[in-house]
Design a protein around this motif. Structure first.
Motif, short mmCIF file in Angstrom:
data_model
loop_
_atom_site.label_atom_id
_atom_site.label_comp_id
_atom_site.label_asym_id
_atom_site.label_seq_id
_atom_site.Cartn_x
_atom_site.Cartn_y
_atom_site.Cartn_z
N GLU A 1 0.83 -1.21 0.00
CA GLU A 1 0.00 0.00 0.00
C GLU A 1 0.86 1.26 0.00
O GLU A 1 0.61 2.21 -0.74
CB GLU A 1 -0.95 -0.01 1.20
CG GLU A 1 -2.05 -1.07 1.09
CD GLU A 1 -3.11 -0.91 2.16
OE1 GLU A 1 -3.50 0.23 2.44
OE2 GLU A 1 -3.55 -1.93 2.72
N PRO B 1 -6.58 -8.75 -0.44
CA PRO B 1 -7.50 -7.67 -0.10
C PRO B 1 -8.45 -8.13 1.01
O PRO B 1 -8.50 -9.33 1.31
CB PRO B 1 -8.24 -7.44 -1.42
CG PRO B 1 -8.11 -8.73 -2.16
CD PRO B 1 -6.80 -9.33 -1.74
N PRO B 2 -9.17 -7.15 1.59
CA PRO B 2 -9.28 -5.75 1.20
C PRO B 2 -8.09 -4.91 1.65
O PRO B 2 -7.26 -5.35 2.44
CB PRO B 2 -10.56 -5.29 1.89
CG PRO B 2 -10.64 -6.15 3.12
CD PRO B 2 -10.09 -7.49 2.70
N LEU B 3 -8.06 -3.67 1.12
CA LEU B 3 -7.00 -2.73 1.47
C LEU B 3 -7.52 -1.71 2.47
O LEU B 3 -8.72 -1.45 2.57
CB LEU B 3 -6.51 -2.00 0.21
CG LEU B 3 -6.04 -2.90 -0.95
CD1 LEU B 3 -5.65 -2.04 -2.14
CD2 LEU B 3 -4.88 -3.77 -0.52
N ASP B 4 -6.60 -1.11 3.20
CA ASP B 4 -6.99 -0.09 4.18
C ASP B 4 -7.09 1.30 3.55
O ASP B 4 -7.79 2.15 4.06
CB ASP B 4 -5.96 -0.05 5.33
CG ASP B 4 -6.00 -1.33 6.16
OD1 ASP B 4 -7.10 -1.89 6.30
OD2 ASP B 4 -4.94 -1.74 6.65
N PRO C 1 -8.36 3.92 0.94
CA PRO C 1 -9.42 4.08 -0.06
C PRO C 1 -8.94 4.69 -1.37
O PRO C 1 -9.66 4.63 -2.37
CB PRO C 1 -10.42 5.00 0.64
CG PRO C 1 -9.61 5.75 1.66
CD PRO C 1 -8.55 4.80 2.10
N TYR D 1 -8.52 -2.37 -5.93
CA TYR D 1 -8.08 -3.75 -6.08
C TYR D 1 -9.19 -4.56 -6.73
O TYR D 1 -10.37 -4.19 -6.70
CB TYR D 1 -7.71 -4.38 -4.73
CG TYR D 1 -8.88 -4.61 -3.80
CD1 TYR D 1 -9.61 -5.80 -3.84
CD2 TYR D 1 -9.26 -3.65 -2.88
CE1 TYR D 1 -10.68 -6.01 -2.99
CE2 TYR D 1 -10.33 -3.84 -2.03
CZ TYR D 1 -11.04 -5.02 -2.08
OH TYR D 1 -12.11 -5.22 -1.25
N LYS D 2 -8.77 -5.64 -7.36
CA LYS D 2 -9.71 -6.58 -7.95
C LYS D 2 -9.36 -7.96 -7.43
O LYS D 2 -8.22 -8.41 -7.55
CB LYS D 2 -9.62 -6.56 -9.47
CG LYS D 2 -10.13 -5.27 -10.10
CD LYS D 2 -10.15 -5.37 -11.62
CE LYS D 2 -10.72 -4.09 -12.24
NZ LYS D 2 -10.77 -4.19 -13.73
N ILE D 3 -10.36 -8.63 -6.85
CA ILE D 3 -10.14 -10.00 -6.40
C ILE D 3 -10.12 -10.90 -7.62
O ILE D 3 -11.02 -10.85 -8.46
CB ILE D 3 -11.23 -10.44 -5.42
CG1 ILE D 3 -11.13 -9.62 -4.12
CG2 ILE D 3 -11.11 -11.93 -5.11
CD1 ILE D 3 -12.18 -9.95 -3.09
N GLN E 1 -5.91 -8.32 7.86
CA GLN E 1 -7.33 -8.64 7.91
C GLN E 1 -7.58 -10.14 7.77
O GLN E 1 -8.48 -10.69 8.40
CB GLN E 1 -8.07 -7.86 6.83
CG GLN E 1 -7.97 -6.34 7.03
CD GLN E 1 -8.95 -5.57 6.17
OE1 GLN E 1 -10.09 -5.96 6.02
NE2 GLN E 1 -8.49 -4.46 5.62
N GLY F 1 -5.82 -10.88 -4.79
CA GLY F 1 -6.25 -9.76 -5.61
C GLY F 1 -5.09 -8.96 -6.14
O GLY F 1 -3.94 -9.09 -5.71
N ALA G 1 -3.80 -5.13 -6.67
CA ALA G 1 -3.98 -3.76 -6.17
C ALA G 1 -3.25 -2.79 -7.09
O ALA G 1 -2.20 -3.10 -7.64
CB ALA G 1 -3.46 -3.65 -4.74
#
Length: 296
Positions: free
Chosen positions: A133, A148-151, A153, A157-159, A201, A269, A271
């Motif tokens: 990130e 993911p997810p990322l912190d 915004p 990202y795409k899974i 996460q 994913g 990013a």
């Protein structure tokens, strides 16, 4: 150096005839003569002998002809290269990747990407998700592959795939006699798991699922990559979480068991920064998504 003047000179030098050279350049004869005069004035050299009957090159014109052809070729190559770079066909892509993603999806992604854009060099940097990130924000990498997810915004990202965790354990462990395990079966075991900074996460999700099953892990031994987890399990230090069959190394002394019921899964994913959707990045994402579909 004006390309049009060079082309007019080359045409005249090859045709040695003003009418044919003008037609070749889609000009009138007076216009062609003007282009030639401007080139000679720029060079301060006479390039052509001309009279009503004959056109011939001066010695300077003969020497300059080879250089003029080279200049035009170089211009064409420069334009072609610039356009290829703009289309993302040439250059370099810096990719950050977690250890687990490196073993699960990266070989297939990079094979497809290299086939699509063989002249784009790929630099790979092993990074945790937090490091990815930060590197994406700073422009140190163009793409990240991880969990993911990322912190942040500002990042997208795409899974591309999700794979279930299995358990690796020593064949000496009594649980090895069971063909399938559940999280509840692991209540008394020491966990061997990837460090939290690799995927915070995801790490927290595993702990949460254990709590939902009625227990908190007794002891957590953090290790990475998968080979280290498998080696520790073989030594009967505890049970390890392995995210894909692709990581299940055939090592004496260990067995792998599927988790039944509620169980953690590993999302994978791609990013990227929303402000950097270059053709190269787009191509990499598309190939990553294609690999994810092949994984099912």
């Amino acid at each position: 150096m004006d390309r049009r003047r060079l082309e007019c000179f080359i045409a005249l030098a090859e045709e040695l005839h003003f009418h044919r050279a003008a037609a070749r350049c889609h000009l009138t004869q007076p216009a062609l003569s003007q282009q030639l005069r401007q080139l000679e004035q720029h060079l301060q050299v006479q390039l052509v002998y001309r009279n009503h009957r004959q056109v011939s090159l001066t010695r300077s014109g003969e020497v300059f002809l080879d250089q003029a052809r080279k200049l035009v070729r170089d211009m064409d190559q420069a334009v072609a290269l610039a356009r290829r770079v703009d289309r993302g066909e040439v250059g370099q892509l810096v990719v950050g990747i977690t250890v687990s993603a490196l073993y699960i999806v990266f070989p297939e992604i990079i094979e497809r990407f290299n086939q699509r854009l063989p002249e784009v060099g790929v630099v790979v940097r092993e990074m945790t998700m937090a490091e990815q990130e930060e590197a994406l924000r700073n422009g140190d990498i163009q793409v990240g592959i991880g969990h993911p997810p990322l912190d942040d915004p500002s990042l997208a990202y795409k899974i591309i795939a999700t794979t279930n965790f299995n358990i690796v354990l020593s064949e000496r462990n009594p649980l090895a006699r069971r063909p399938v395990l559940s999280l509840r079966d692991l209540a008394g075991e020491q966990f061997i798991i990837f460090p939290r900074e690799i995927g915070p996460q995801l790490y927290d999700r595993i702990i949460s699922l254990c709590q939902d099953a009625g227990f908190s892990p007794k002891v957590i031994l953090e290790a990475s990559p998968a080979q280290s987890i498998i080696a520790l399990a073989a030594s009967n230090f505890g049970i390890g979480f392995i995210a894909s069959a692709l990581q299940q190394l055939q090592r004496p002394g260990v067995v792998y068991r599927r988790l039944d019921g509620p169980a953690p899964s590993l999302p994978l994913g791609v990013a990227y920064h929303v402000s950097d959707m270059s053709p190269t990045v787009q191509a990499f994402i598309e190939e990553a998504e294609a690999v994810g579909k092949e994984m099912g």
